[in-house]
Design a protein around this motif. Sequence first.
Motif, mmCIF file in Angstrom:
data_model
loop_
_atom_site.group_PDB
_atom_site.id
_atom_site.type_symbol
_atom_site.label_atom_id
_atom_site.label_comp_id
_atom_site.label_asym_id
_atom_site.label_seq_id
_atom_site.Cartn_x
_atom_site.Cartn_y
_atom_site.Cartn_z
ATOM 1 N N GLY A 63 -2.439 -6.356 -9.556
ATOM 2 C CA GLY A 63 -2.185 -5.129 -8.812
ATOM 3 C C GLY A 63 -2.638 -5.181 -7.366
ATOM 4 O O GLY A 63 -2.488 -4.204 -6.640
ATOM 5 N N LYS A 64 -3.186 -6.319 -6.952
ATOM 6 C CA LYS A 64 -3.609 -6.488 -5.562
ATOM 7 C C LYS A 64 -2.638 -7.437 -4.865
ATOM 8 O O LYS A 64 -2.008 -8.291 -5.476
ATOM 9 C CB LYS A 64 -5.024 -7.080 -5.493
ATOM 10 N N ALA A 102 0.283 -7.047 -16.222
ATOM 11 C CA ALA A 102 1.689 -7.228 -15.852
ATOM 12 C C ALA A 102 2.262 -5.946 -15.270
ATOM 13 O O ALA A 102 3.027 -5.978 -14.294
ATOM 14 C CB ALA A 102 2.499 -7.669 -17.073
ATOM 15 N N LYS A 103 1.903 -4.812 -15.841
ATOM 16 C CA LYS A 103 2.376 -3.535 -15.306
ATOM 17 C C LYS A 103 1.846 -3.308 -13.892
ATOM 18 O O LYS A 103 2.585 -2.846 -13.005
ATOM 19 C CB LYS A 103 1.929 -2.388 -16.214
ATOM 20 N N LYS A 104 0.580 -3.598 -13.680
ATOM 21 C CA LYS A 104 0.002 -3.408 -12.345
ATOM 22 C C LYS A 104 0.753 -4.228 -11.303
ATOM 23 O O LYS A 104 1.072 -3.742 -10.210
ATOM 24 C CB LYS A 104 -1.476 -3.800 -12.347
ATOM 25 N N ASN A 105 1.011 -5.491 -11.632
ATOM 26 C CA ASN A 105 1.704 -6.348 -10.668
ATOM 27 C C ASN A 105 3.131 -5.869 -10.418
ATOM 28 O O ASN A 105 3.614 -5.879 -9.283
ATOM 29 C CB ASN A 105 1.718 -7.790 -11.170
ATOM 30 N N LEU A 106 3.805 -5.442 -11.484
ATOM 31 C CA LEU A 106 5.168 -4.954 -11.319
ATOM 32 C C LEU A 106 5.199 -3.688 -10.473
ATOM 33 O O LEU A 106 6.004 -3.558 -9.546
ATOM 34 C CB LEU A 106 5.781 -4.685 -12.695
ATOM 35 N N MET A 107 4.296 -2.768 -10.753
ATOM 36 C CA MET A 107 4.253 -1.518 -9.998
ATOM 37 C C MET A 107 3.943 -1.786 -8.532
ATOM 38 O O MET A 107 4.510 -1.165 -7.632
ATOM 39 C CB MET A 107 3.207 -0.584 -10.594
ATOM 40 N N ARG A 108 3.047 -2.724 -8.283
ATOM 41 C CA ARG A 108 2.685 -3.043 -6.908
ATOM 42 C C ARG A 108 3.880 -3.605 -6.141
ATOM 43 O O ARG A 108 4.079 -3.304 -4.957
ATOM 44 C CB ARG A 108 1.547 -4.050 -6.880
ATOM 45 N N GLN A 116 0.853 -1.178 0.000
ATOM 46 C CA GLN A 116 0.000 0.000 0.000
ATOM 47 C C GLN A 116 0.883 1.219 0.000
ATOM 48 O O GLN A 116 1.860 1.268 0.711
ATOM 49 C CB GLN A 116 -0.920 0.074 1.236
ATOM 50 N N SER A 117 0.543 2.186 -0.751
ATOM 51 C CA SER A 117 1.325 3.420 -0.749
ATOM 52 C C SER A 117 0.813 4.300 0.373
ATOM 53 O O SER A 117 -0.304 4.773 0.333
ATOM 54 C CB SER A 117 1.179 4.136 -2.093
ATOM 55 N N LEU A 118 1.634 4.459 1.396
ATOM 56 C CA LEU A 118 1.217 5.234 2.554
ATOM 57 C C LEU A 118 1.353 6.726 2.294
ATOM 58 O O LEU A 118 0.492 7.516 2.650
ATOM 59 C CB LEU A 118 2.053 4.821 3.760
ATOM 60 N N ILE A 119 2.467 7.132 1.679
ATOM 61 C CA ILE A 119 2.628 8.500 1.217
ATOM 62 C C ILE A 119 3.357 8.433 -0.104
ATOM 63 O O ILE A 119 3.962 7.432 -0.440
ATOM 64 C CB ILE A 119 3.440 9.354 2.227
ATOM 65 N N GLN A 120 3.263 9.447 -0.896
ATOM 66 C CA GLN A 120 3.921 9.441 -2.195
ATOM 67 C C GLN A 120 5.335 9.991 -2.078
ATOM 68 O O GLN A 120 5.558 10.976 -1.371
ATOM 69 C CB GLN A 120 3.113 10.267 -3.200
ATOM 70 N N PRO A 121 6.291 9.404 -2.772
ATOM 71 C CA PRO A 121 7.646 9.934 -2.742
ATOM 72 C C PRO A 121 7.696 11.257 -3.502
ATOM 73 O O PRO A 121 6.813 11.561 -4.305
ATOM 74 C CB PRO A 121 8.460 8.862 -3.462
ATOM 75 N N PRO A 122 8.703 12.033 -3.263
ATOM 76 C CA PRO A 122 8.773 13.322 -3.921
ATOM 77 C C PRO A 122 8.973 13.184 -5.428
ATOM 78 O O PRO A 122 9.488 12.192 -5.922
ATOM 79 C CB PRO A 122 9.994 13.979 -3.270
ATOM 80 N N LEU A 134 -8.929 -15.693 -11.637
ATOM 81 C CA LEU A 134 -8.822 -14.997 -10.355
ATOM 82 C C LEU A 134 -7.530 -14.197 -10.281
ATOM 83 O O LEU A 134 -7.520 -13.039 -9.825
ATOM 84 C CB LEU A 134 -8.892 -16.010 -9.208
ATOM 85 N N ASN A 135 -6.428 -14.782 -10.740
ATOM 86 C CA ASN A 135 -5.161 -14.048 -10.747
ATOM 87 C C ASN A 135 -5.252 -12.787 -11.591
ATOM 88 O O ASN A 135 -4.688 -11.740 -11.245
ATOM 89 C CB ASN A 135 -4.038 -14.945 -11.287
#
Length: 960
Positions: free
Chosen positions: A597-598, A391-397, A18-24, A591-592
């Motif tokens: 991204g989850k 694939a992008k969603k999973n990588l970013m996560r 989970q992104s708690l805060i965003q980096p600069p 399901l996958n």
Amino acid sequence: MSNNFVRGLCLAAALCMQSLIQPPAHAALQLDAPIPVGPQVKVGKLPNGLTYYIQRNARPERKLELRLVVKAGSILEDEDQRGLAHFVEHMAFNGSTHFRKHELVSYLQSIGVGFGADLNAYTSFDETVYILPIPTDKPQNVTKAFQVLEDWAHGVSFDTQAIDKERGIVLEELRLGKGASDRMGKQIYPKIFNGSRYAERLPIGQEDVLRNFKPETLRRFYRDWYRPDLMAVVVVGDVDPARAEQLVKKHFSRLKNPANPRPREYAAIPARTNTEALVVTDPEASGNAVLIRYPVQPVREAGTVRAYRDDLVQGLFGAMLSQRLAELAQLPDAPYLGASSSLGKLTPRYHSYNASAALGPRGAAPAIAALVQENERARQHGFGAQELERAKKNLMRSYEQAWNERAKSDSGTYAAEYIRNFLQDEAIPGIDTEYKYVQELVPGITLEEMNAYARRTIPADSGKLVLYTGVSRPDAPSGEQLLAAVAEAARTPVAPRDEKALAAGLMERPPQAGTIVAESHDKALGLTNLTLSNGVKVILKPTDFRNDQVVLSAARFGGQSLFGDRDILNARYSNAIVASMGTKDFSPLDLNKVLAGKAAGVTVGLGAYTDVIAGASGASDVETMLQLLWLKFAGVRRDEDLFRTYVDKQAEIARNQSTLPGRRFGDAVLTALYNGHPRAPRTLQPEEFGKIDLDRSIDIFRQRFSSAKDLTFILAGSFDEKAIRPLLATYLGSLPTPDIPVAYRDVGLRPVTGVVKREVRSGTEPKSTISLNFTGPAQFSEAEQLRLAALVEVTNLRIIETLREKMAMIYGGGASGSLSKIPYGNYVIGINLPTGPENVDKVIAATFAEIARLQEHGPDAAELEKVKSNWIQNHRRSLRENGYWVANLQSALTEGTDPASILKVEQQVQALTAQDVQAAAKRYFDTGNYVQVVLNPESQAAAASVAKAPAATPAAAPGS
């Protein structure tokens, strides 16, 4: 590059993001700019060429991870030194300038460092790495640890008597590697490595060299290659960086390079230009597989942002192609059990494109056709927009998770990254920079670019090695048949892939919520106890141990025990069968895709005496985890094709493994221990899988998981208690709770009594394994659990000291044990000891002699202190782990113990006495009631022989 760092964090944090805060925000990236070393680590080099890495890191608290890395492995051995790079590693623990033989290990154990589990080392082709974790609660521990590293670097004693004693231990390690993989490896490795030196320098070495080398030959390897210009020291943990740098300079500046150093060269692997097939079978192989290896190519880390981006593209490509191959494994009459196809490293300096599959009952031809055609489909027609987006969603996560956990990452993970930087030039910009790169680079990777990468990367026509490995049987293919199958598959036209539309989420709408009807608090443990309107209970423990992790657990009595003996197969496999068919309206692969991204997962099933639920998620994905849980109770997805695929796969695996010596041995131990009781755990014969009834398995599962009656859900992790309450009321408060049985049934499963001895003859190598099991009734209590555990740990110290270090008759092995109250108060202590057939009687006699010593005299003070120190170190670390809290709270519920005892562990451990352990030895090592099973080779000739061939393992196991 540092994708490995992210993967390591993903495993350690188990499904959290989970992104708690965003980096600069940052300026636009320049692709040809070099990747900088991140500010999190100090990288330096001494005048003698030794490199060092220093990073302060607070997790775990009061712990320091030290590594000595040497760019020297088996590839550098002279012909008379084959196996001696690994032997040097062993000798580092056998005496040095400041530590006599055994003194080092004994000292480290006394401060809580476990031998093997913590203190370790490994030797590979191109490097040797020493691993030293140290508690920092006492400053002298740190000072002495640096002395240890220095001694390893240039102060190993190489005492002749110690060398001769260690030969036996290393030869036992070599013995462990013997078997089908060893025999097959002798034929495979020359082809895999294209006739290069790698095929001739397997780290475990050659038996005749290990038996007969002169001590000076070993010392020569150490003198030649253990030198500062080939070394790095890694220091990560709870330490002042300035102090750490002082210690590095103090201990390692004095190291000198040889006047005329031998050149450190890396073995070349020639490129393959021709196509050939190789079939290698063995009666004791564990399964059948095919590999298509395309030409090997040199690779170098470029160290630029562009190279980092290229690695991201490669990762996306691999994820999409893997998803396609996984879908084929779910089809009726699937072409294989599982498959992969990707660009991968053979060594740090060479890579190649490979396609491989574990074969199912249909054999090699369908698998080869599927591999070749799916590669061609991707090469000719590319991927789809939805595939790339997932694939992008999973990588970013995964990167987001790593960034969220940047302040809670374990020191060992960072240490591994710095080792890769030293050995492989992997970039180390730090997760802040990597996350910035990914946020800017990934959105700009287009479908057209990915498809161009596929055309460029997947070999269209080149020389290749087609390899078949498997169990010796009449239907094994010939080399000509393998090549014909590849050629036929390559000629077959392939069409573009169609992708069906999927739901946007797991549920169209949330269920009708329940309510929270009662609440209480346990301030000492930081718990909130809730009761929901349907009677379901919840225990909440919000923590700051991780920034992005929530762990869930629930259990109640019942499980397989409620079903009769005739139903035991259906009950035992109901979990796996239901899971193999998916969840509600989704197949497993669909399901996958929906969960792209989850980070959330839930498993549900029947244990022997309990119904169990386990889950984990990232902090932002708690609702997804609870939705998955809710759907488990909403119904079972019946899919006869997937059921049949699952059963066929399991039968094929059982068929392939039926001749394995280890499989036969394990079955013999369980049969002897439980006298063939129908409820005893065992492995199935291939034909037995056909007796599993799909509808009965579903019915059994639904009987237990159509109701949440008597369930208490425990959640620990990084959640906001106020925010999570509505989710709990919605998803847990709406679970059905009709009346069902919630007590286990004692099925009468009991181990045999008296002394039972059996011998199993299996396998062609001169290898034996001894299994001793002590069992019986016992009065369960937390205090008694601790006494039994202490007895097991002291026994392990004795096994290492006597059977390994003094007698040199084993390499590995040890004891384990448990005390249970379900279904009745009982205990089991198991001892497993691999050795040579000629040593079986001696090892058994020595083991019982140590048991008798413990019963007569108990442990000495030093032994017990080692156990206590290690336990306390591990407990302090575990107190900062969500999983540890959940497991303790769960066991408190099922065993009726005090959950607050988790806060008293150190006092309980310190209160243990030698008399407690001695009494436990008398109570639990009942020499009139045990089961002894010995695995010996099939023939007396094998038992009496001394093998002359080298063990073919690609890298030696940790040896010291």
